[in-house]
Design a protein around this motif. Structure first.
Motif, PDB file in Angstrom:
ATOM      1  N   GLY A  59      45.957  30.986  33.147  1.00  0.00           N
ATOM      2  CA  GLY A  59      46.295  30.199  34.324  1.00  0.00           C
ATOM      3  C   GLY A  59      47.790  30.024  34.496  1.00  0.00           C
ATOM      4  O   GLY A  59      48.250  28.998  34.999  1.00  0.00           O
ATOM      5  N   THR A  60      48.563  31.054  34.075  1.00  0.00           N
ATOM      6  CA  THR A  60      50.018  30.979  34.173  1.00  0.00           C
ATOM      7  C   THR A  60      50.581  32.253  34.797  1.00  0.00           C
ATOM      8  O   THR A  60      49.941  33.299  34.790  1.00  0.00           O
ATOM      9  CB  THR A  60      50.648  30.786  32.777  1.00  0.00           C
ATOM     10  N   CYS A  61      51.791  32.147  35.312  1.00  0.00           N
ATOM     11  CA  CYS A  61      52.496  33.303  35.876  1.00  0.00           C
ATOM     12  C   CYS A  61      53.982  33.146  35.573  1.00  0.00           C
ATOM     13  O   CYS A  61      54.571  32.097  35.833  1.00  0.00           O
ATOM     14  CB  CYS A  61      52.267  33.401  37.384  1.00  0.00           C
ATOM     15  N   GLU A  66      51.001  37.722  35.765  1.00  0.00           N
ATOM     16  CA  GLU A  66      50.015  36.642  35.870  1.00  0.00           C
ATOM     17  C   GLU A  66      48.951  36.780  34.786  1.00  0.00           C
ATOM     18  O   GLU A  66      48.458  37.880  34.529  1.00  0.00           O
ATOM     19  CB  GLU A  66      49.347  36.694  37.244  1.00  0.00           C
ATOM     20  N   THR A  67      48.616  35.664  34.137  1.00  0.00           N
ATOM     21  CA  THR A  67      47.478  35.612  33.241  1.00  0.00           C
ATOM     22  C   THR A  67      46.451  34.677  33.862  1.00  0.00           C
ATOM     23  O   THR A  67      46.661  33.467  33.915  1.00  0.00           O
ATOM     24  CB  THR A  67      47.873  35.091  31.845  1.00  0.00           C
ATOM     25  N   PRO A  68      45.339  35.206  34.377  1.00  0.00           N
ATOM     26  CA  PRO A  68      44.331  34.358  35.025  1.00  0.00           C
ATOM     27  C   PRO A  68      43.721  33.363  34.035  1.00  0.00           C
ATOM     28  O   PRO A  68      43.833  33.539  32.812  1.00  0.00           O
ATOM     29  CB  PRO A  68      43.282  35.374  35.506  1.00  0.00           C
ATOM     30  N   ALA A  95      51.368  29.403  38.545  1.00  0.00           N
ATOM     31  CA  ALA A  95      50.037  29.614  37.993  1.00  0.00           C
ATOM     32  C   ALA A  95      49.446  30.970  38.347  1.00  0.00           C
ATOM     33  O   ALA A  95      48.505  31.422  37.705  1.00  0.00           O
ATOM     34  CB  ALA A  95      49.091  28.509  38.481  1.00  0.00           C
ATOM     35  N   ALA A  96      49.988  31.639  39.386  1.00  0.00           N
ATOM     36  CA  ALA A  96      49.404  32.902  39.848  1.00  0.00           C
ATOM     37  C   ALA A  96      50.441  33.692  40.626  1.00  0.00           C
ATOM     38  O   ALA A  96      51.532  33.190  40.946  1.00  0.00           O
ATOM     39  CB  ALA A  96      48.174  32.623  40.718  1.00  0.00           C
TER      40      ALA A  96
END
Length: 271
Positions: A59-61, A66-68, A95-96
């Protein structure tokens, strides 16, 4: 030696062997535990791997990657795989990846440009894929007189034939198709403004474009071409966010570029 002493010695030996084995096992567990940890340089400590199993992760960018959202798996990893944002930057929340952009270029990476009206990030130097009818484009001079295009395919070609015809303020409409303005030996002291997402090009021959100001559109590719003694005096090019270039046939140190947030701003043959 009596039987009591022999029994005590045997008990002591067994205790020592047991203690040694326990310490060896503990040492192995400690080393194994350290191997399963990761070092976080940002805090200077040792942090456990992703866990416990089922804990939310991702849940980070950051930096265009981006890591969902995902969960921690039993092998100490996050179930979500990182992915590149392509021509987009991370969104303001961090977050994205961003999914749209602003005319200023916000939402796109540095080597991309935001195309209107679709609000999509495209490669530097690009234009909308399908141009419209170039005959609807025109030049408007400071007297309000409109000069229609001479269409060459999708490109609107305009020529300054008359003395003073391209003096003062000149507006080039690039909303529907590319425009090329041939100033010849005119456009002296003119302020030429491009308006639209399609390429805008101004060509200056010997004696033309002295003290010219070229104001590129916010998102359209923009080019100034100078040959011979063209573009003498105080010439200024104000770039937008797209590809913005100045090309000289002979060295010319009188051209001032304001690259601003342009994704690429080369000066060719002018140095």
């Amino acid at each position: 030696m009596n039987l009591l002493d022999l029994g005590l010695r045997r008990l002591a030996a067994c205790a020592a062997l047991t203690l040694g084995a326990s310490l060896a096992a503990a040492s192995c567990q400690l080393v194994s535990g350290i191997d399963g940890m990761s070092v976080d340089d940002t805090v200077g400590g040792v942090l456990a791997a992703c866990g416990p199993v089922g804990t939310p992760c991702g849940g980070t960018c950051e930096n265009g990657e981006e890591t969902p959202p995902g969960i921690c798996t039993d092998d100490g990893r996050c179930s979500a795989e990182p992915r590149e944002c392509g021509l987009y930057d991370c969104d303001p929340s961090g977050a994205a990846c961003a999914t749209s952009c602003l005319p200023s270029g916000a939402g796109c990476i540095d080597r991309a440009v935001c195309q209107s009206p679709s609000a999509t990030c495209t490669a530097c130097g690009s234009a909308p894929e399908q141009a419209g009818d170039c005959s609807v484009n025109f030049l408007i001079n400071s007297s309000g007189i409109r000069t229609p295009c001479n269409c060459n395919g999708e490109t609107c070609e305009l020529t300054c034939d008359d003395e003073g015809g391209c003096a003062g303020s000149v507006l080039l409409d690039t909303m529907k198709s590319p425009v090329v303005l041939d100033c010849g030996d005119q456009c002296n002291g003119a302020v030429v403004t491009c308006m639209g997402p399609y390429p805008c090009e101004v060509v200056c021959n010997s004696g033309g474009c002295q003290d010219l100001t070229l104001r590129c559109s916010q998102d359209g590719k923009c080019t100034l071409k100078c040959t011979g003694t063209g573009c003498a005096g105080n010439v200024t090019v104000e770039c937008g966010t797209n590809f913005c270039t100045v090309a000289c046939g002979v060295p010319n140190d009188s051209i001032h570029r304001e690259c601003g947030s342009s994704c690429s701003c080369p000066l060719i043959g002018c140095d």
